[in-house]
Design a protein around this motif. Sequence first.
Motif, PDB file in Angstrom:
ATOM      1  N   LYS A  15      38.474 -83.277  -9.810  1.00 19.16           N
ATOM      2  CA  LYS A  15      39.804 -82.611  -9.755  1.00 19.16           C
ATOM      3  C   LYS A  15      40.621 -83.634  -8.629  1.00 19.16           C
ATOM      4  O   LYS A  15      42.094 -83.656  -8.983  1.00 19.16           O
ATOM      5  CB  LYS A  15      39.504 -81.319  -8.941  1.00 19.16           C
ATOM      6  CG  LYS A  15      39.022 -80.332  -9.878  1.00 19.16           C
ATOM      7  CD  LYS A  15      38.698 -78.867  -9.040  1.00 19.16           C
ATOM      8  CE  LYS A  15      37.394 -79.455  -7.964  1.00 19.16           C
ATOM      9  NZ  LYS A  15      36.979 -78.568  -7.145  1.00 19.16           N
ATOM     10  N   ASP A  34      41.814 -77.594  -0.221  1.00 20.86           N
ATOM     11  CA  ASP A  34      41.340 -78.016   0.870  1.00 20.86           C
ATOM     12  C   ASP A  34      42.003 -78.910   1.975  1.00 20.86           C
ATOM     13  O   ASP A  34      41.630 -78.474   3.373  1.00 20.86           O
ATOM     14  CB  ASP A  34      40.170 -78.971   0.437  1.00 20.86           C
ATOM     15  CG  ASP A  34      38.784 -78.364  -0.001  1.00 20.86           C
ATOM     16  OD1 ASP A  34      38.639 -77.116   0.150  1.00 20.86           O
ATOM     17  OD2 ASP A  34      38.066 -78.831  -0.945  1.00 20.86           O
ATOM     18  N   ARG A  58      36.346 -69.004   3.230  1.00 20.30           N
ATOM     19  CA  ARG A  58      36.786 -67.974   2.056  1.00 20.30           C
ATOM     20  C   ARG A  58      38.340 -67.547   2.367  1.00 20.30           C
ATOM     21  O   ARG A  58      39.220 -67.142   1.617  1.00 20.30           O
ATOM     22  CB  ARG A  58      36.017 -67.163   1.332  1.00 20.30           C
ATOM     23  CG  ARG A  58      34.854 -67.723   0.897  1.00 20.30           C
ATOM     24  CD  ARG A  58      35.130 -68.675  -0.312  1.00 20.30           C
ATOM     25  NE  ARG A  58      33.909 -69.398  -0.786  1.00 20.30           N
ATOM     26  CZ  ARG A  58      33.850 -70.764  -1.270  1.00 20.30           C
ATOM     27  NH1 ARG A  58      35.037 -71.453  -1.672  1.00 20.30           N
ATOM     28  NH2 ARG A  58      32.670 -71.405  -1.570  1.00 20.30           N
ATOM     29  N   GLY A  80      36.255 -75.872  -5.400  1.00 18.74           N
ATOM     30  CA  GLY A  80      35.703 -75.675  -6.388  1.00 18.74           C
ATOM     31  C   GLY A  80      35.272 -74.178  -6.350  1.00 18.74           C
ATOM     32  O   GLY A  80      34.856 -73.364  -7.355  1.00 18.74           O
ATOM     33  N   ARG A 118      30.193 -81.971   1.403  1.00 21.51           N
ATOM     34  CA  ARG A 118      30.130 -80.853   0.645  1.00 21.51           C
ATOM     35  C   ARG A 118      29.165 -79.820   1.250  1.00 21.51           C
ATOM     36  O   ARG A 118      27.964 -79.975   0.647  1.00 21.51           O
ATOM     37  CB  ARG A 118      29.934 -80.906  -0.706  1.00 21.51           C
ATOM     38  CG  ARG A 118      31.259 -81.653  -1.270  1.00 21.51           C
ATOM     39  CD  ARG A 118      31.099 -81.920  -2.865  1.00 21.51           C
ATOM     40  NE  ARG A 118      32.402 -82.267  -3.214  1.00 21.51           N
ATOM     41  CZ  ARG A 118      32.790 -83.630  -3.825  1.00 21.51           C
ATOM     42  NH1 ARG A 118      31.983 -84.543  -3.516  1.00 21.51           N
ATOM     43  NH2 ARG A 118      33.838 -83.910  -4.234  1.00 21.51           N
ATOM     44  N   LEU A 120      27.948 -76.870   0.820  1.00 21.45           N
ATOM     45  CA  LEU A 120      27.120 -76.084  -0.022  1.00 21.45           C
ATOM     46  C   LEU A 120      25.981 -76.714  -0.765  1.00 21.45           C
ATOM     47  O   LEU A 120      24.812 -76.393  -1.287  1.00 21.45           O
ATOM     48  CB  LEU A 120      28.174 -75.555  -1.112  1.00 21.45           C
ATOM     49  CG  LEU A 120      28.769 -74.231  -0.796  1.00 21.45           C
ATOM     50  CD1 LEU A 120      29.856 -74.061  -1.898  1.00 21.45           C
ATOM     51  CD2 LEU A 120      28.254 -73.254   0.014  1.00 21.45           C
ATOM     52  N   ARG A 137      29.055 -69.463 -11.822  1.00 22.10           N
ATOM     53  CA  ARG A 137      30.498 -69.500 -11.992  1.00 22.10           C
ATOM     54  C   ARG A 137      30.989 -69.803 -13.180  1.00 22.10           C
ATOM     55  O   ARG A 137      32.115 -69.655 -13.292  1.00 22.10           O
ATOM     56  CB  ARG A 137      30.761 -70.736 -10.831  1.00 22.10           C
ATOM     57  CG  ARG A 137      30.665 -70.277  -9.356  1.00 22.10           C
ATOM     58  CD  ARG A 137      31.278 -71.461  -8.408  1.00 22.10           C
ATOM     59  NE  ARG A 137      31.319 -71.432  -7.104  1.00 22.10           N
ATOM     60  CZ  ARG A 137      31.634 -72.154  -6.203  1.00 22.10           C
ATOM     61  NH1 ARG A 137      32.061 -73.471  -6.714  1.00 22.10           N
ATOM     62  NH2 ARG A 137      31.232 -72.016  -4.929  1.00 22.10           N
TER      63      ARG A 137
HETATM   64  C1  S3P Z   1      33.561 -75.635  -2.437  1.00 24.88           C
HETATM   65  C2  S3P Z   1      34.010 -76.823  -2.855  1.00 24.88           C
HETATM   66  C3  S3P Z   1      34.649 -77.728  -2.102  1.00 24.88           C
HETATM   67  C4  S3P Z   1      35.238 -77.012  -0.885  1.00 24.88           C
HETATM   68  C5  S3P Z   1      33.997 -76.390  -0.114  1.00 24.88           C
HETATM   69  C6  S3P Z   1      33.571 -75.252  -1.132  1.00 24.88           C
HETATM   70  C7  S3P Z   1      32.986 -74.499  -3.325  1.00 24.88           C
HETATM   71  O1  S3P Z   1      35.899 -78.361  -2.745  1.00 24.88           O
HETATM   72  O2  S3P Z   1      36.288 -76.371  -0.976  1.00 24.88           O
HETATM   73  O3  S3P Z   1      33.098 -77.329   0.332  1.00 24.88           O
HETATM   74  O4  S3P Z   1      32.610 -73.712  -3.256  1.00 24.88           O
HETATM   75  O5  S3P Z   1      32.772 -75.110  -4.603  1.00 24.88           O
HETATM   76  P1  S3P Z   1      35.709 -79.307  -4.096  1.00 24.88           P
HETATM   77  O6  S3P Z   1      35.555 -79.004  -5.086  1.00 24.88           O
HETATM   78  O7  S3P Z   1      37.057 -80.189  -3.823  1.00 24.88           O
HETATM   79  O8  S3P Z   1      34.371 -80.374  -3.546  1.00 24.88           O
END
Ligand code: S3P
Length: 170
Positions: A15, A34, A58, A80, A118, A120, A137
Amino acid sequence: MGQNIVLIGFMGSGKSAVSRELSHFLKRELLSTDALIEKNEGSSIPEIFEKAGEAYFRKVEKEAVFLASQQENVIIDCGGGVILDADNFSNLKKTGITIYLCTSPDEIYTRVKNSTHRPLLNVDDPKAKIKEILDARRSLYEQADLIIDTDGKSIQEVCNSIITNINNSK
Ligand code: S3P
């Protein structure tokens, strides 16, 4: 009013790189949810997760998405997990065309395995985690207005597909 172009998809789906290219090519401003969060909070995403937890992230993400969706004619690079909140998705859809960059778990793993920013995916078995989160998802991502497959495609090829699809839908 100029419709926004909103990129959604899993971490590592490209993205950010695709939205930079689109912004350059279409001469439209780029907003990253972000980056907005990091600017507003004065902390990096991993720091926010570590110090305040995912629920807080969130909450501030929802504010960033709301702000971004109020703009016109911009490219929006969404984190994401933005689609997990139904209000986020409907706000983004009101003012933009939503585009899901669809990437297989194996390709995602190849792209993200060396990155550390990241939270997660900072787990013992990131491959299994990617599959697990993507399974949870997928049906949400698939509610996008447009789905573009990115496996095996360059950033430029993905951009070209997006531009062709948008032009054809006019
Ligand atoms: C997340 C994706 C990340 C960022 C965070 C959580 C997610 O962004 O917002 O770490 O829950 O998938 P990217 O998709 O740009 O890596």
